[in-house]
Design a protein around this motif. Sequence first.
Motif, PDB file in Angstrom:
ATOM      1  N   GLU A 265      17.071   0.454  14.588  1.00  0.00           N
ATOM      2  CA  GLU A 265      18.186   1.234  15.114  1.00  0.00           C
ATOM      3  C   GLU A 265      19.292   0.312  15.651  1.00  0.00           C
ATOM      4  N   ARG A 266      18.855  -0.774  16.290  1.00  0.00           N
ATOM      5  CA  ARG A 266      19.837  -1.699  16.869  1.00  0.00           C
ATOM      6  C   ARG A 266      20.673  -2.370  15.782  1.00  0.00           C
ATOM      7  N   VAL A 267      20.012  -2.817  14.710  1.00  0.00           N
ATOM      8  CA  VAL A 267      20.738  -3.432  13.603  1.00  0.00           C
ATOM      9  C   VAL A 267      21.642  -2.408  12.921  1.00  0.00           C
ATOM     10  N   ALA A 268      21.158  -1.179  12.752  1.00  0.00           N
ATOM     11  CA  ALA A 268      21.951  -0.147  12.095  1.00  0.00           C
ATOM     12  C   ALA A 268      23.222   0.166  12.880  1.00  0.00           C
ATOM     13  N   GLU A 269      23.140   0.113  14.209  1.00  0.00           N
ATOM     14  CA  GLU A 269      24.326   0.355  15.040  1.00  0.00           C
ATOM     15  C   GLU A 269      25.430  -0.648  14.740  1.00  0.00           C
ATOM     16  N   LEU A 270      25.016  -1.871  14.414  1.00  0.00           N
ATOM     17  CA  LEU A 270      25.986  -2.945  14.204  1.00  0.00           C
ATOM     18  C   LEU A 270      26.342  -3.126  12.735  1.00  0.00           C
ATOM     19  N   GLY A 271      25.646  -2.400  11.854  1.00  0.00           N
ATOM     20  CA  GLY A 271      25.766  -2.657  10.417  1.00  0.00           C
ATOM     21  C   GLY A 271      26.937  -2.002   9.765  1.00  0.00           C
TER      22      GLY A 271
END
Length: 271
Positions: A265-271
Motif C-alpha cells: 500500500e505504501r509503494v502504491a501511494e507513491l507509484g
Amino acid sequence: MFRRRTRIQLKTPEQIELMRVAGRLVGETLALVAAAVKPGVTTLDLDRIAEDNIRGNGGVPSFIGVPGPITPFPATLCTSVNEEIVHCIPRADRVLREGDVVSIDCGAIVDGWHGDAAVTVPVGEVAPDVAKLLDVTEESLWRGLAACRVGGRLGDIGHAVESYVRAQGRYGIVEGYGGHGIGTEMHMEPFIPNVGRKGAGMQLGPGMVFAIEPMVNLGAAGTEEKADGWTVVTEDGKPSAHFEHTVAITPDGPQVLTALDGWRERVAELG
C-alpha cells in the motif's frame, strides 16, 4: 554500510522468494529490538536480542566478521546513537538515555541469501526537530524504494531521496555512504548514493535487488570516521537518522523484502 565491489547479480523470481525469507527475519528482528529500546538499556543488550532471534530462527548474522580496516566487525547489529551515523559497534557501557535516538542496522543470512535493513528509534521523548528528522529520513527511504522500477535509472533513486529531503528543510544528506546491491553477498554492485540526477545512470531491470539506505543529518552533511575504523559520526556533533530496506525490482513493481506489513500500500501511494 560496508561497501564492497562485485558484479551486479540478477535473481530469478524463485531466488527473490528465498531472499524474502531472509528479509522477513531481518524485519522481525528489527521490530523485536526496537520494542526493547528504552532508557537504561545498553546497545550490547540490543545486540544480544538480535543475535538470539536470528540464530533461533535458522539464520546467521550478516555483519559478524565483515573485514574492516583495523579489525573485523564483531557484532550482529550496528547501533549508532545520536551523532553516530553508521557502523557503531554495540557496547556494554553505551547506555541509552531519554531523548537519544539509536539507529539499529541489521543483516541476516538464510540459506545463503542476505537481508539488510535499518531503523532509527527514539528513546522516550525526543526534541521536536529530532522527531521531524526521523520522519523525513524514513519518508525519503520510501520515495527511493518507489523509484526502484523496471525501466527506471539508477539516478532516479538518489534523486527521489534527495529531492524529498531538500524540500523539507536544511538537512545534511550523507553522500560518502549509501545503498548497495545485495544477494548471495551482503554488499554487491552497484553503489547507490542518496543524491542523484533523474534519468542518469544504468537502467534498472527485473531481478536486481538493492538495499536503499538514506542517512540524513540534522546539521551539515560532513562526516568523520573514528579511530576504531568503523564508527562514522557527524562532523558538527548533531544527530543523524538512518533507515533502510531491501527491495527487489520486478515487472510488478518494487517488492520490499524486509518490510513486514503495509509495504504494498505504501509503494502504491507513491507509484
